[in-house]
Motif scaffolding. Structure first.
Motif, PDB file in Angstrom:
ATOM      1  N   LEU A   5      56.381  -2.270 -29.019  1.00 24.62           N
ATOM      2  CA  LEU A   5      55.499  -1.903 -30.125  1.00 24.62           C
ATOM      3  C   LEU A   5      55.968  -2.526 -31.445  1.00 24.62           C
ATOM      4  CD1 LEU A   5      54.789   1.846 -29.282  1.00 24.62           C
ATOM      5  CD2 LEU A   5      53.248  -0.087 -29.040  1.00 24.62           C
ATOM      6  N   ILE A   6      57.292  -2.646 -31.632  1.00 26.72           N
ATOM      7  CA  ILE A   6      57.798  -3.293 -32.846  1.00 26.72           C
ATOM      8  C   ILE A   6      57.416  -4.766 -32.861  1.00 26.72           C
ATOM      9  CG2 ILE A   6      59.941  -4.132 -33.928  1.00 26.72           C
ATOM     10  CD1 ILE A   6      61.141  -1.409 -33.452  1.00 26.72           C
ATOM     11  N   LEU A   7      57.571  -5.440 -31.752  1.00 28.13           N
ATOM     12  CA  LEU A   7      57.192  -6.859 -31.694  1.00 28.13           C
ATOM     13  C   LEU A   7      55.695  -7.026 -31.906  1.00 28.13           C
ATOM     14  CD1 LEU A   7      59.376  -8.123 -28.687  1.00 28.13           C
ATOM     15  CD2 LEU A   7      59.823  -8.349 -31.136  1.00 28.13           C
ATOM     16  N   GLN A   8      54.920  -6.078 -31.422  1.00 29.50           N
ATOM     17  CA  GLN A   8      53.466  -6.159 -31.573  1.00 29.50           C
ATOM     18  C   GLN A   8      53.046  -5.952 -33.020  1.00 29.50           C
ATOM     19  OE1 GLN A   8      50.964  -4.319 -28.500  1.00 29.50           O
ATOM     20  NE2 GLN A   8      49.846  -3.267 -30.121  1.00 29.50           N
ATOM     21  N   THR A   9      53.711  -5.057 -33.735  1.00 30.20           N
ATOM     22  CA  THR A   9      53.303  -4.746 -35.102  1.00 30.20           C
ATOM     23  C   THR A   9      53.972  -5.641 -36.143  1.00 30.20           C
ATOM     24  OG1 THR A   9      55.008  -3.027 -35.185  1.00 30.20           O
ATOM     25  CG2 THR A   9      52.775  -2.347 -34.588  1.00 30.20           C
ATOM     26  N   ARG A  10      55.232  -6.033 -35.910  1.00 34.58           N
ATOM     27  CA  ARG A  10      55.961  -6.805 -36.912  1.00 34.58           C
ATOM     28  C   ARG A  10      55.993  -8.303 -36.640  1.00 34.58           C
ATOM     29  NH1 ARG A  10      61.418  -3.057 -37.555  1.00 34.58           N
ATOM     30  NH2 ARG A  10      60.341  -1.050 -37.875  1.00 34.58           N
ATOM     31  N   GLY A  11      55.713  -8.691 -35.414  1.00 39.76           N
ATOM     32  CA  GLY A  11      55.822 -10.112 -35.086  1.00 39.76           C
ATOM     33  C   GLY A  11      57.258 -10.488 -34.763  1.00 39.76           C
ATOM     34  N   ARG A  12      57.602 -11.731 -35.043  1.00 34.46           N
ATOM     35  CA  ARG A  12      58.921 -12.239 -34.680  1.00 34.46           C
ATOM     36  C   ARG A  12      60.031 -11.398 -35.312  1.00 34.46           C
ATOM     37  NH1 ARG A  12      59.542 -18.225 -36.234  1.00 34.46           N
ATOM     38  NH2 ARG A  12      57.920 -18.375 -34.638  1.00 34.46           N
ATOM     39  N   PRO A  42      54.821 -10.551 -22.064  1.00 28.22           N
ATOM     40  CA  PRO A  42      55.010 -11.970 -22.411  1.00 28.22           C
ATOM     41  C   PRO A  42      55.874 -12.146 -23.670  1.00 28.22           C
ATOM     42  CG  PRO A  42      52.833 -11.263 -23.125  1.00 28.22           C
ATOM     43  CD  PRO A  42      53.465 -10.089 -22.426  1.00 28.22           C
ATOM     44  N   VAL A  43      57.189 -11.865 -23.516  1.00 29.20           N
ATOM     45  CA  VAL A  43      58.119 -12.015 -24.629  1.00 29.20           C
ATOM     46  C   VAL A  43      58.805 -13.370 -24.508  1.00 29.20           C
ATOM     47  CG1 VAL A  43      60.110 -11.009 -25.813  1.00 29.20           C
ATOM     48  CG2 VAL A  43      58.523  -9.531 -24.574  1.00 29.20           C
ATOM     49  N   TYR A  44      58.870 -14.105 -25.594  1.00 22.99           N
ATOM     50  CA  TYR A  44      59.608 -15.365 -25.589  1.00 22.99           C
ATOM     51  C   TYR A  44      60.488 -15.437 -26.826  1.00 22.99           C
ATOM     52  CZ  TYR A  44      56.189 -17.241 -28.945  1.00 22.99           C
ATOM     53  OH  TYR A  44      55.407 -17.464 -30.040  1.00 22.99           O
ATOM     54  N   ALA A  45      61.508 -16.282 -26.761  1.00 16.52           N
ATOM     55  CA  ALA A  45      62.486 -16.385 -27.833  1.00 16.52           C
ATOM     56  C   ALA A  45      62.407 -17.748 -28.500  1.00 16.52           C
ATOM     57  CB  ALA A  45      63.890 -16.146 -27.290  1.00 16.52           C
ATOM     58  N   ASP A  46      62.489 -17.744 -29.813  1.00 15.34           N
ATOM     59  CA  ASP A  46      62.634 -18.963 -30.605  1.00 15.34           C
ATOM     60  C   ASP A  46      64.072 -19.032 -31.076  1.00 15.34           C
ATOM     61  OD1 ASP A  46      60.049 -19.950 -30.460  1.00 15.34           O
ATOM     62  OD2 ASP A  46      59.352 -18.662 -32.097  1.00 15.34           O
ATOM     63  N   ARG A  47      64.734 -20.106 -30.742  1.00  7.72           N
ATOM     64  CA  ARG A  47      66.134 -20.237 -31.133  1.00  7.72           C
ATOM     65  C   ARG A  47      66.242 -20.838 -32.527  1.00  7.72           C
ATOM     66  NH1 ARG A  47      69.212 -19.123 -26.833  1.00  7.72           N
ATOM     67  NH2 ARG A  47      68.270 -19.284 -24.767  1.00  7.72           N
ATOM     68  N   GLY A  58      48.035 -12.975 -29.280  1.00  2.03           N
ATOM     69  CA  GLY A  58      46.873 -12.304 -28.717  1.00  2.03           C
ATOM     70  C   GLY A  58      47.199 -11.179 -27.769  1.00  2.03           C
ATOM     71  N   TYR A  59      48.488 -11.020 -27.397  1.00  3.67           N
ATOM     72  CA  TYR A  59      48.837  -9.955 -26.459  1.00  3.67           C
ATOM     73  C   TYR A  59      48.870  -8.613 -27.168  1.00  3.67           C
ATOM     74  CZ  TYR A  59      51.524  -7.000 -23.311  1.00  3.67           C
ATOM     75  OH  TYR A  59      51.947  -5.960 -22.522  1.00  3.67           O
ATOM     76  N   ARG A  60      48.271  -7.631 -26.561  1.00  2.00           N
ATOM     77  CA  ARG A  60      48.291  -6.264 -27.067  1.00  2.00           C
ATOM     78  C   ARG A  60      48.526  -5.318 -25.899  1.00  2.00           C
ATOM     79  NH1 ARG A  60      48.986  -8.404 -31.003  1.00  2.00           N
ATOM     80  NH2 ARG A  60      47.982  -8.247 -33.036  1.00  2.00           N
TER      81      ARG A  60
END
Length: 318
Positions: A5-12, A42-47, A58-60
């Protein structure tokens, strides 16, 4: 679920920020992210320096993490009436529909059942509060941080004011505006009763809200200060049991006195000390107690009660 939920609301969000949020180690966050990915999120990481974890655009997620109690209280906010008064009824209804649609079927039934069985009405009885037609404009001015020019009815007569509106408060069915005088950045915000606003004009120029201003904390402090300042004296009363019950209805200050007083017998009287705002206000208030109460002191209040009783007796002498 909380990470999702944090990733969904706050983004990266970085692993260190998530670790600080949940008071766990960064290693624990990496392990939880792996579990989320394994579960299909669908979680991915940016290094890199500006990197972090992020959900696919678009994922919810559906609100599957809600408990029965949480789902049931979604529609127990009691905000429908105030939201409509401020012009937000359509937005509130849309929000509730979206929340309902996001719930799984078993939670939808619980939320709808709560909405159909409990209703909160914050308005007081027999209140024909005026000024409600200005609430939508005031709400927009508060939201968009626009200055307003008002003609305000004070006890001494109408005055013209240019204000910076900081918030709206609904107290006991009465709307109040918290605002400070325009251009006075260090001024303590003042309270204005919305029904006393005779004219209203929203300006085009905006203003900066005080940094860190907390409307709820300010209102609590302002209310406490008002209650402390409004009572300037004390009265000694002699009451029957019925008079004591009537005294409780005059306000919270009197209700606290009644709660701390032992109820007398049916044919007995009890004495209490009660705060008063002024002789005029106390005379009006204590007349509501009828013959179930007698003012013993101060002498000027007792005299005022006697004069009022004599006037009433003369009025009804026939």
């Amino acid at each position: 679920m909380s990470i999702l939920l944090i990733l969904q609301t706050r983004g990266r969000t970085t692993a260190s920020a998530l670790a600080a949020e949940f008071e766990v180690s960064v290693r624990t966050i990496y392990r939880d992210i792996d579990q989320l990915s394994a579960a299909g999120a669908p979680v991915y990481a940016d290094r890199g320096r500006e990197g972090g974890f992020q959900l696919l655009d678009g994922y919810r997620t559906r609100l599957t993490g809600l408990t029965d109690a949480e789902a049931e209280t979604l529609f127990l906010g009691g905000l429908a009436g105030p939201a409509a008064a401020m012009g937000f009824s359509e937005a509130l209804m849309t929000m509730q529909l979206k929340l309902l649609a996001a719930l799984p079927p078993e939670r939808q039934a619980a939320a709808e059942r709560m909405a159909g069985r409990f209703h909160l009405d914050p308005s007081g009885w027999y209140q024909g509060e005026t000024g409600g037609e200005r609430l939508p404009e005031l709400a927009q001015a508060v939201w968009s941080q626009r200055r307003i020019s008002v003609r305000y009815e004070r006890w001494s007569g109408p005055v013209d004011r240019t204000l910076e509106p900081l918030g709206l408060i609904l107290k006991g069915g009465v709307w109040y505006l918290g605002a400070r005088p325009a251009g006075e950045a260090k001024a303590w915000p003042r309270t204005y009763r919305v029904s006393n606003i005779l004219t209203l004009e929203v300006a085009e120029d905006g203003f900066e809200r005080p940094e860190g201003f907390d409307l709820a904390a300010w209102w609590a402090a302002a209310s406490a200060r008002f209650e402390a300042e409004v009572f300037t004296g004390e009265a000694r009363l002699r009451l029957t049991a019925d008079g004591l019950r009537r005294l409780r209805r005059l306000g919270s200050a009197y209700a606290a006195i009644v709660a701390a007083t032992e109820m007398p017998a049916a044919d007995a009287w009890v004495e209490v000390t009660a705060p008063i705002e002024s002789v005029a206000h106390a005379t009006s208030d204590f007349l509501r107690l009828g013959a179930e109460a007698e003012v013993l002191a101060p002498p000027d209040l007792r005299s005022a009660m006697r004069r009022m009783a004599e006037q009433l007796a003369a009025l009804y002498s026939d």
